[in-house]
Design a protein around this motif. Structure first.
Motif, PDB file in Angstrom:
ATOM      1  N   ARG A 502       9.225  10.416  -2.198  1.00 24.93           N
ATOM      2  CA  ARG A 502       9.767  10.278  -3.526  1.00 24.93           C
ATOM      3  C   ARG A 502      11.288  10.417  -3.551  1.00 24.93           C
ATOM      4  O   ARG A 502      12.002   9.636  -4.184  1.00 24.93           O
ATOM      5  N   HIS A 503      11.802  11.423  -2.812  1.00 31.14           N
ATOM      6  CA  HIS A 503      13.249  11.665  -2.886  1.00 31.14           C
ATOM      7  C   HIS A 503      14.038  10.517  -2.291  1.00 31.14           C
ATOM      8  O   HIS A 503      15.043  10.090  -2.850  1.00 31.14           O
ATOM      9  N   ARG A 504      13.559  10.028  -1.137  1.00 33.92           N
ATOM     10  CA  ARG A 504      14.271   8.924  -0.514  1.00 33.92           C
ATOM     11  C   ARG A 504      14.209   7.682  -1.403  1.00 33.92           C
ATOM     12  O   ARG A 504      15.160   6.912  -1.493  1.00 33.92           O
ATOM     13  N   ARG A 505      13.070   7.526  -2.049  1.00 33.64           N
ATOM     14  CA  ARG A 505      12.890   6.374  -2.917  1.00 33.64           C
ATOM     15  C   ARG A 505      13.916   6.413  -4.063  1.00 33.64           C
ATOM     16  O   ARG A 505      14.596   5.437  -4.352  1.00 33.64           O
ATOM     17  N   ILE A 506      13.994   7.579  -4.712  1.00 36.21           N
ATOM     18  CA  ILE A 506      14.932   7.730  -5.831  1.00 36.21           C
ATOM     19  C   ILE A 506      16.361   7.471  -5.354  1.00 36.21           C
ATOM     20  O   ILE A 506      17.160   6.834  -6.039  1.00 36.21           O
ATOM     21  N   ASP A 507      16.649   7.969  -4.150  1.00 33.15           N
ATOM     22  CA  ASP A 507      17.995   7.793  -3.622  1.00 33.15           C
ATOM     23  C   ASP A 507      18.331   6.312  -3.445  1.00 33.15           C
ATOM     24  O   ASP A 507      19.438   5.874  -3.749  1.00 33.15           O
ATOM     25  N   LEU A 508      17.339   5.554  -2.967  1.00 35.45           N
ATOM     26  CA  LEU A 508      17.558   4.113  -2.811  1.00 35.45           C
ATOM     27  C   LEU A 508      17.863   3.468  -4.166  1.00 35.45           C
ATOM     28  O   LEU A 508      18.759   2.635  -4.302  1.00 35.45           O
ATOM     29  N   TYR A 509      17.091   3.872  -5.164  1.00 32.12           N
ATOM     30  CA  TYR A 509      17.320   3.290  -6.492  1.00 32.12           C
ATOM     31  C   TYR A 509      18.684   3.694  -7.036  1.00 32.12           C
ATOM     32  O   TYR A 509      19.328   2.932  -7.746  1.00 32.12           O
ATOM     33  N   ARG A 510      19.127   4.907  -6.694  1.00 30.86           N
ATOM     34  CA  ARG A 510      20.448   5.327  -7.148  1.00 30.86           C
ATOM     35  C   ARG A 510      21.521   4.410  -6.557  1.00 30.86           C
ATOM     36  O   ARG A 510      22.451   3.996  -7.256  1.00 30.86           O
ATOM     37  N   ARG A 511      21.340   4.061  -5.296  1.00 27.29           N
ATOM     38  CA  ARG A 511      22.309   3.158  -4.672  1.00 27.29           C
ATOM     39  C   ARG A 511      22.264   1.773  -5.322  1.00 27.29           C
ATOM     40  O   ARG A 511      23.295   1.160  -5.610  1.00 27.29           O
ATOM     41  N   ALA A 512      21.044   1.305  -5.561  1.00 24.74           N
ATOM     42  CA  ALA A 512      20.905  -0.017  -6.197  1.00 24.74           C
ATOM     43  C   ALA A 512      21.569  -0.025  -7.573  1.00 24.74           C
ATOM     44  O   ALA A 512      22.268  -0.974  -7.945  1.00 24.74           O
ATOM     45  N   ASN A 513      21.358   1.050  -8.285  1.00 27.57           N
ATOM     46  CA  ASN A 513      21.938   1.193  -9.618  1.00 27.57           C
ATOM     47  C   ASN A 513      23.455   1.066  -9.567  1.00 27.57           C
ATOM     48  O   ASN A 513      24.080   0.378 -10.382  1.00 27.57           O
ATOM     49  N   ALA A 514      24.074   1.721  -8.576  1.00 23.28           N
ATOM     50  CA  ALA A 514      25.538   1.683  -8.455  1.00 23.28           C
ATOM     51  C   ALA A 514      26.012   0.267  -8.137  1.00 23.28           C
ATOM     52  O   ALA A 514      27.017  -0.203  -8.686  1.00 23.28           O
ATOM     53  N   ILE A 515      25.273  -0.423  -7.257  1.00 17.86           N
ATOM     54  CA  ILE A 515      25.673  -1.791  -6.896  1.00 17.86           C
ATOM     55  C   ILE A 515      25.668  -2.691  -8.124  1.00 17.86           C
ATOM     56  O   ILE A 515      26.591  -3.473  -8.361  1.00 17.86           O
ATOM     57  N   VAL A 516      24.626  -2.542  -8.935  1.00 17.79           N
ATOM     58  CA  VAL A 516      24.520  -3.408 -10.110  1.00 17.79           C
ATOM     59  C   VAL A 516      25.670  -3.135 -11.074  1.00 17.79           C
ATOM     60  O   VAL A 516      26.266  -4.050 -11.642  1.00 17.79           O
ATOM     61  N   SER A 517      26.022  -1.872 -11.245  1.00 21.21           N
ATOM     62  CA  SER A 517      27.144  -1.569 -12.135  1.00 21.21           C
ATOM     63  C   SER A 517      28.439  -2.153 -11.578  1.00 21.21           C
ATOM     64  O   SER A 517      29.262  -2.682 -12.323  1.00 21.21           O
ATOM     65  N   ARG A 518      28.598  -2.048 -10.269  1.00 15.12           N
ATOM     66  CA  ARG A 518      29.838  -2.520  -9.656  1.00 15.12           C
ATOM     67  C   ARG A 518      29.978  -4.034  -9.839  1.00 15.12           C
ATOM     68  O   ARG A 518      31.041  -4.533 -10.179  1.00 15.12           O
ATOM     69  N   ASP A 519      28.892  -4.782  -9.638  1.00 11.54           N
ATOM     70  CA  ASP A 519      28.983  -6.233  -9.695  1.00 11.54           C
ATOM     71  C   ASP A 519      28.818  -6.797 -11.111  1.00 11.54           C
ATOM     72  O   ASP A 519      29.063  -7.985 -11.331  1.00 11.54           O
ATOM     73  N   ALA A 520      28.383  -5.960 -12.008  1.00 13.17           N
ATOM     74  CA  ALA A 520      28.317  -6.301 -13.433  1.00 13.17           C
ATOM     75  C   ALA A 520      27.688  -7.659 -13.738  1.00 13.17           C
ATOM     76  O   ALA A 520      28.291  -8.488 -14.390  1.00 13.17           O
ATOM     77  N   PRO A 521      26.434  -7.904 -13.305  1.00 13.19           N
ATOM     78  CA  PRO A 521      25.769  -9.107 -13.794  1.00 13.19           C
ATOM     79  C   PRO A 521      25.431  -8.983 -15.286  1.00 13.19           C
ATOM     80  O   PRO A 521      25.241 -10.000 -15.950  1.00 13.19           O
ATOM     81  N   TRP A 522      25.351  -7.780 -15.742  1.00 19.30           N
ATOM     82  CA  TRP A 522      25.310  -7.516 -17.171  1.00 19.30           C
ATOM     83  C   TRP A 522      26.528  -6.650 -17.493  1.00 19.30           C
ATOM     84  O   TRP A 522      26.922  -5.837 -16.662  1.00 19.30           O
ATOM     85  N   ALA A 523      27.067  -6.814 -18.678  1.00 18.62           N
ATOM     86  CA  ALA A 523      27.972  -5.799 -19.202  1.00 18.62           C
ATOM     87  C   ALA A 523      27.100  -4.899 -20.052  1.00 18.62           C
ATOM     88  O   ALA A 523      26.604  -5.315 -21.100  1.00 18.62           O
ATOM     89  N   PHE A 524      26.859  -3.679 -19.574  1.00 19.67           N
ATOM     90  CA  PHE A 524      25.919  -2.807 -20.287  1.00 19.67           C
ATOM     91  C   PHE A 524      26.545  -2.322 -21.583  1.00 19.67           C
ATOM     92  O   PHE A 524      27.727  -1.982 -21.617  1.00 19.67           O
ATOM     93  N   THR A 525      25.781  -2.323 -22.632  1.00 21.44           N
ATOM     94  CA  THR A 525      26.347  -1.938 -23.923  1.00 21.44           C
ATOM     95  C   THR A 525      25.794  -0.611 -24.421  1.00 21.44           C
ATOM     96  O   THR A 525      26.547   0.320 -24.640  1.00 21.44           O
ATOM     97  N   TYR A 526      24.486  -0.515 -24.581  1.00 24.54           N
ATOM     98  CA  TYR A 526      23.987   0.731 -25.156  1.00 24.54           C
ATOM     99  C   TYR A 526      22.531   0.978 -24.811  1.00 24.54           C
ATOM    100  O   TYR A 526      21.785   0.062 -24.456  1.00 24.54           O
ATOM    101  N   TYR A 527      22.179   2.279 -24.892  1.00 21.87           N
ATOM    102  CA  TYR A 527      20.778   2.681 -24.919  1.00 21.87           C
ATOM    103  C   TYR A 527      20.476   3.016 -26.361  1.00 21.87           C
ATOM    104  O   TYR A 527      21.200   3.804 -26.981  1.00 21.87           O
TER     105      TYR A 527
END
Lengths: 585, 283, 418
Positions: A502-527
């Protein structure tokens, strides 16, 4: 001209005077709208049965067939009528429901064995006036129907990891190889590869078991005649108006609740809020910004409302294959140019600024993510300079918006003003939801679009895999509408999908999350922040973290009592005279 | 308008009141952009929305006397600009409708026969088409549903009554002796139409045209009310009304455009009635 | 007279036909209903299947012809052959029977039946889906050609297969507009006629209440104003009527809803209610909203007619002979009502058209609501059904008005029959 006698002359003054008098009374007795609840409960100490619970949705229910339904409002009804093998508790953990316990898993993570709870009965159905017991064969039949190509369920992709599901879906096999009925109450599932989301899929409404007799009886019309094992039995559906349910007195988990439930469909949110304040509706879940403001500030409503962030993310999708958004700096410029606080101000403060795809409730979300999108005009201008557009872009950019109501228009206008500041002119294109989905799923078609994602189940893969994996790109109906391709991200996501730690899995998703923010295929607006309000006499209800408006545990503290007018504000008097209990009960 | 008609018109208090309303609205529409104190589309999210997330009410923030809408835009400026849009659409659509309607009415009334039959069936057809539905459908096809499209649609929707009235009037005029005489003398159709027929139908056209403007304003607002019509961020009174009705907590957002729409329509109706009485005195 | 009515009716039918034609092409030009109906997750296969099932893959003109149902509707030979094979054991096949007709429910080993045919008519087209031993055969076409393409394969596969399930098989032979069949709604998966049959009564109820209020208010205000003509009562009422004409429903509707529904709570906040009297109660406020403009118009017409009549010689004579005022008024009113009657036909049109906005405001689940939703979702058959109802109503209203005028006014009768 006929002569007019005095008495007659007086006679025709009467209606005029009456009219004026009525107007005068109207003005003189102009009431304040009720500031708090109009009714309160009787004060029962323990849960009890009885009464009618009335709730609503602003759209129309399309189907009550759990294999087809894939929207919030059908889900509200389906959760009353059906049960799943698995369910979620209040902390989003999977728990057994129709299954007697959590399934046993084999060493390699490929085999799942479910044991059913004996004695669970389906509701009465044509030919079987007292229903019948749920057995493992029903689970098998339901999944076969769900995954057959002829039914075309939108839920199919979630179950494609079952061994043989694809072949069966294409019509190449007679049965699904990976589903095997062991005995009356036991069923085995075999996967073709480890899938950490399989149990989440089994808890989705798609996998709720249904009785085959009912489907064979009704054919295509079964969506109007649902039969399940749930706490409520379907009574009647007056199309466009309301659905009526009554309590399942043979429910396997004996529990008190309202005797009847009424689901009013097609009821606009402004009207719903007003009806609710008048006591004609027992719970509301969507409000216009001004109604939202009202409830948040209304002191006497506070004990009966809950405000919570929905597990969804909204943003502006930017097509990474189309100019000018094929340039990562332009995408980042857009992400930094959005004044998220300003948007929230215009929406009564109910938007939580978003800077990354994973919402705060999901594992993998990083509150201190350095790449997160924030409002920073200087950085936005800097990115525009890096992109080679220091003076802005001359050609206006078309942004697609689905629906054309006041809300979507307002968001468009907010974006227009923000992007004008960095020299990007926005042209809004309003299309129907259907057109938006079709067109934005095709490559090189839609340059930018307002978009969002609601979770299907609480797992990061439900956001990242579906929205940004290059596997989600197709010539038609891509889910990756930004057409974002990144082999690095794909690799991380593939690894995470089968990672069992579980921990390694979450860590992978954390990295993926950062990549997506960096490359900005979406400009995130709100939750979005959601608010749900219920009447004081409605007990046992809290918004559920996974299910939207899940009313299956509600009970009513009846008879309700009208609160003193002094407390309510100078409310209406007319209905009070006729209906001391407010009419309905 | 001849002398007697003018005198009758001047004596009609209602008509004068209508004329005052109409000229007031038309003037503000023309001068609107000059009078507007602010940019109608500029969102002042910080100043015009308070910290409790309420838009400024009328007279709350100095300089923004009619308050702001929920996105923080100056209401007065939006009303002035929106009025310009509404009035422009209404006037242009009316002119176009008058042009089509007069052409249809005059030719069908004058020539009769197949021309008449054709026009009148077209009128029947248009009256049976559910226009609101068609507008919604077309709105979804046309890439950029512009104001021009809106004007065209409104004009197509509304020339029918005018054509019918003009036609019957022309049929009467055609029977007059001097027209018959001109025909017998071999005068060209075009000259007869322009010299003798048109002047006779001008009165009803002006009267109908005036009330048509009122109807156009209603139609335009109705379309905007259903979310069709002008492109955001621009506003028209109809679209502002639509925004307002969903936010009853801020009643001014609904009341201002509603009042303006009713006032304008009322003005045009009164004026039209006054003109009719002036041209065609019954009593 | 009869010739006149017949001629007008023929003209009206022609107009309705052209309206149907125009709208059919317009709506089909607007977009792809398959995508709009199936939603985001539909694969290309499903979309194709949908298009074939509803005949959307054929040329538009052909589609229109089959929508009209001009072609023959009898069942074809080859189709019948397959069908007979599939439904050998079906005893009755009335279209109201939705029960499945089963032969041998499960196979001895308890597995699901392997042959399954779904035969159902949609418009004039039949869709046939046969599953034999895991293989699916699909055929689409009109009844003449249905199953031609798959007949041999299916018949071969059926050999020795005892298990046949036919779901919702219908023998209804109507197809196409001209035979009274409006097709099947994409969104509701019901015959359009049923969808409309559910909503039309609701709109009619609203219209009836609006019409009643219109007449009641309009006539009484008109009488009062005429009776007290040239006093301030008259001026006041007529100004109010003027204002009424200038108040569109989208202005009055939201205001009434807010004031009488929410602040005072005298009327329900939109919706339809349960049970007839509840429906009526729910219809009062939207009905009143819808009635204002009509009532104001009637009031003005009533007043001017009544004033003219009261001034006419025979009424003066009657009054001079000592007929009491009430009697005089009764005579005059009866006379002045005639133009009102002739206006009723046109009122009908306005009420139907006005219903779209009023129903939107009050959330009244009638035709207007249906119209907007079906056009937004590109539910073509439903849109066509709604348009048809609308066009027929308008034409019927015009026809009634014409007939009323012709009956009441001999001059017109002469002119029209000439």
């Amino acid at each position: 001209m006929p002569s007019i006698r005095r008495s007659e002359a007086l006679g025709c003054w009467v209606p005029v005077l009456t009219g004026l008098g009525l107007l005068g009374i109207l003005i003189a007795t102009w009431p304040d709208p009720p500031q708090g609840p109009r009714f309160e409960g009787a004060g029962a100490p323990t849960p009890r049965s009885g009464g009618t619970f009335v709730f609503h949705h602003e759209e129309n229910v399309r189907t009550l067939d759990p294999h087809i339904a894939y929207d919030e409002l059908s889900g509200m009804a389906i959760r009353l009528l059906f049960d799943g093998l698995l369910d979620y508790d209040d902390e989003s953990n999977l728990i057994p429901s129709l299954a007697a316990d959590m399934p046993t898993v084999s060493e390699d993570g490929l085999r799942f064995r479910f044991r059913l709870r004996p004695g669970v009965r389906f509701h009465p159905m044509p030919g079987l006036p007292s229903g019948r017991e749920l057995v493992a064969e029903d689970v098998s039949w339901s999944l076969h129907r769900l995954l057959s190509g002829a039914v075309g369920s939108p839920g199919y992709p979630f179950f494609s990891s079952i061994l043989g599901a694809d072949e069966y879906h294409r019509g190449e096999a007679d049965r699904i190889e990976g589903i095997r009925v062991v005995d009356r109450y036991t069923i085995d599932f075999t996967l073709k590869e480890p899938d950490q989301t399989f149990l989440n899929a089994m808890a989705m409404t798609f996998a709720y078991p249904v009785p085959r007799e009912n489907y064979e009886h009704w054919g295509e019309e079964v969506k109007f005649h649902p039969v399940g094992t749930g706490p409520y039995v379907f009574d009647e559906w007056e199309r466009d108006v309301e659905l009526r349910f009554s309590r399942n007195r043979r429910y396997w988990r004996d529990r008190p609740g309202p005797d009847r439930m009424i689901f009013q469909e097609n009821l606009a949110r402004e009207l719903a809020a007003q009806r609710f304040r008048n006591g004609d509706l027992d719970a509301i879940h969507r409000q216009s910004p001004s109604d939202y403001r009202f409830f948040r500030n209304a002191e006497r409503w506070q004990p009966y409302l809950s405000e919570f962030p929905r597990v969804s993310t909204f943003g502006i999708g930017l097509n990474c294959e189309m100019a000018p958004f094929d340039n990562v700096h332009v995408r980042r410029a857009v992400a930094f140019a959005i004044d998220r606080q300003g948007w929230s101000r215009a929406r009564s403060g109910r938007l939580l600024p978003a800077g990354q795809i994973l919402p705060p409730a999901l594992p993998g979300h990083d509150p201190n993510l350095p790449e997160a999108h924030t409002f920073d005009l200087d950085r936005a201008r800097e990115e525009m300079r890096l992109a080679g557009f220091p003076e802005g872009i001359r050609e206006p950019v078309t942004v697609w918006i689905s629906g054309q109501d006041q809300t979507s228009t307002q968001y468009g206008e907010l974006l227009q003003q923000d992007l004008a500041r960095i020299g990007i002119q926005v042209r809004m294109r309003f299309v129907s939801f259907a057109a938006y989905l079709t067109e934005s799923g095709k490559p090189h078609t839609v340059p930018a679009f307002f978009t969002g994602w609601n979770m299907d189940f609480p797992d990061p893969s439900n956001f990242l895999d579906i929205l940004f994996h290059s596997r989600s790109i197709h010539p038609e109906n891509s889910e990756n509408r930004a057409f974002y391709r990144n082999p690095e991200l794909d690799a991380i996501l593939d690894e995470a999908r089968s990672e069992t730690d579980r921990h390694r899995r979450i860590d992978l998703y954390r990295r993926a999350n950062a990549i997506v923010s960096r490359d900005a295929p979406w400009a995130f607006t709100y939750y979005p922040l959601s608010m749900e309000v219920w009447q004081p006499y409605v007990k046992g209800y809290r918004p559920h973290p996974v299910w939207s408006q899940d009313y299956r545990n509600v009970w009513l503290d009846l008879p309700r009592r009208r609160l003193a007018e002094r407390l309510v504000g100078a409310g209406s008097t007319a209905p009070a005279v006729f209906f001391p209990l407010g009419g309905r009960r | 308008m001849d002398q007697r008609a003018w005198r009758r018109f001047r004596k009609n208090k209602g008509a004068l009141f209508g004329a005052v309303l109409v000229s007031f609205v038309t003037l503000t529409a023309v001068l609107g952009p000059l009078l507007a104190p602010h940019d109608p589309n500029e969102q002042l999210r910080e100043t015009l929305i308070n910290d409790d997330y309420e838009p400024a009410a009328p007279f709350e923030v100095p300089g923004h006397w009619l308050g702001a809408d929920s996105t923080g835009r100056d209401e007065l400026s939006r009303l002035l600009h929106g009025g310009r849009v509404s009035m422009m659409v209404a006037y242009l659509a009316t002119l176009l409708a008058i042009a089509i309607g007069t052409l249809a009415g005059v030719t069908s009334g004058y020539f009769g026969g197949w021309i008449d039959f054709g026009w009148m069936r077209l009128v029947d057809l248009l009256l049976s088409l559910p226009f609101l539905l068609i507008a919604i459908a077309i709105q979804r096809v046309v890439e950029d549903p512009s104001l021009f499209f809106l004007i065209l649609l409104l004009a197509l929707l509304s020339w029918t009554t005018l054509a019918r009235v003009t036609r019957s009037k022309v049929m009467q005029v055609r029977q007059l002796e001097y027209v018959q005489a001109a025909l017998a003398l071999g005068m060209g159709h075009l000259r007869i139409l322009l010299r003798h027929v048109l002047p006779n139908v001008l009165g009803p056209i002006i009267v109908l045209g005036t009330t048509l403007v009122a109807r156009m304003i209603i139609f335009e607002s109705a379309l905007s009310f259903l979310g069709l019509g002008v492109d955001p961020p621009d506003a028209s009174w109809g679209s502002m009304l639509n925004e307002g009705r969903q936010q009853l907590a801020y009643p001014w957002l609904m009341l201002f455009p509603a009042t303006l729409i009713v006032m304008t329509v009322f003005g045009f109706n009164l004026l039209g009635e006054g003109l009719r009485d002036a041209f065609d005195p019954k009593e | 007279m009869w010739a006149f009515i017949l001629r007008r009716a023929l003209g009206a039918t022609a107009v309705v036909f052209v309206v149907v034609l125009l709208v059919f092409f317009l709506v089909n030009w607007v977009g792809d209903p398959a995508v709009a109906t199936l939603g985001p997750n539909a694969g290309p296969e499903q979309i194709q299947d949908f298009q074939r099932k509803h005949g959307l893959d054929r040329p538009l003109m052909e589609q229109f012809v089959s929508y009209l149902g001009v072609g023959r509707c009898a069942r074809g030979r080859r189709a019948a052959a397959v069908e007979d094979e599939l439904t050998a054991a079906i005893a009755d096949g009335g279209h109201r029977v939705h029960r499945p007709h089963r032969v041998g429910e499960t196979r001895p080993d308890g597995s699901a039946p392997r042959v399954r045919g779904v035969l159902r008519p949609s418009a004039d087209r039949w869709a046939l889906r046969v599953t034999v031993g895991g293989r699916t055969f699909r055929s689409h076409g009109n009844v003449d050609t249905l199953a031609d393409d798959i007949a041999d394969e299916v018949l071969a596969a059926l050999e020795g297969e005892p298990v046949v399930v036919v779901e919702r098989f219908s023998r209804e032979d109507r197809c196409g507009l001209l035979q009274g069949d409006l097709g099947e709604s994409f969104g509701h998966h019901e015959p359009v006629a049923d969808v409309i049959a559910q909503r039309l009564p609701r709109t009619l109820l609203l219209g009836a209440i609006a019409l009643l209020l219109e007449l009641l208010l309009g006539v009484s205000i008109g009488i009062l104003a005429a009776y007290r003509r040239n006093t301030w009562v008259d001026t006041g009422l007529m100004s109010a009527a003027y204002l009424g004409i200038s108040m569109p429903t989208f202005v009055t509707g939201p205001i009434f809803l807010a004031v009488f529904g929410f602040y005072y709570g005298w009327f329900p906040l939109g919706g339809y209610g349960v049970g007839f009297w509840d429906h009526v109660y729910h219809a009062l406020l939207p009905g009143f909203t819808l009635a204002i403009i009509g009532a104001a118009t009637y009031a003005r017409v009533m007043r001017s007619e009544l004033v003219d009549t009261l001034r006419s010689d025979y009424i003066r004579t009657a009054a001079a002979k000592g007929l009491p005022t009430s009697g005089v008024l009764r005579h005059a009113v009866r006379n002045a009502l005639l133009p009102i009657v002739t206006m009723l036909g046109l009122s009908l049109t306005l009420l139907v058209a006005g219903a779209i906005i009023t129903e939107t405001i009050f959330g009244w689940p009638g035709m207007g609501n249906l119209a907007i939703r079906s056009i937004v979702n590109l539910d073509t058959p439903t849109v066509m059904g709604v348009v048809l109802v609308f066009a027929v109503t308008v034409q019927a209203g015009n026809l009634l008005a014409d007939i009323a005028v012709a009956l009441l006014d001999p001059r017109v009768r002469l002119e029209t029959s000439g």
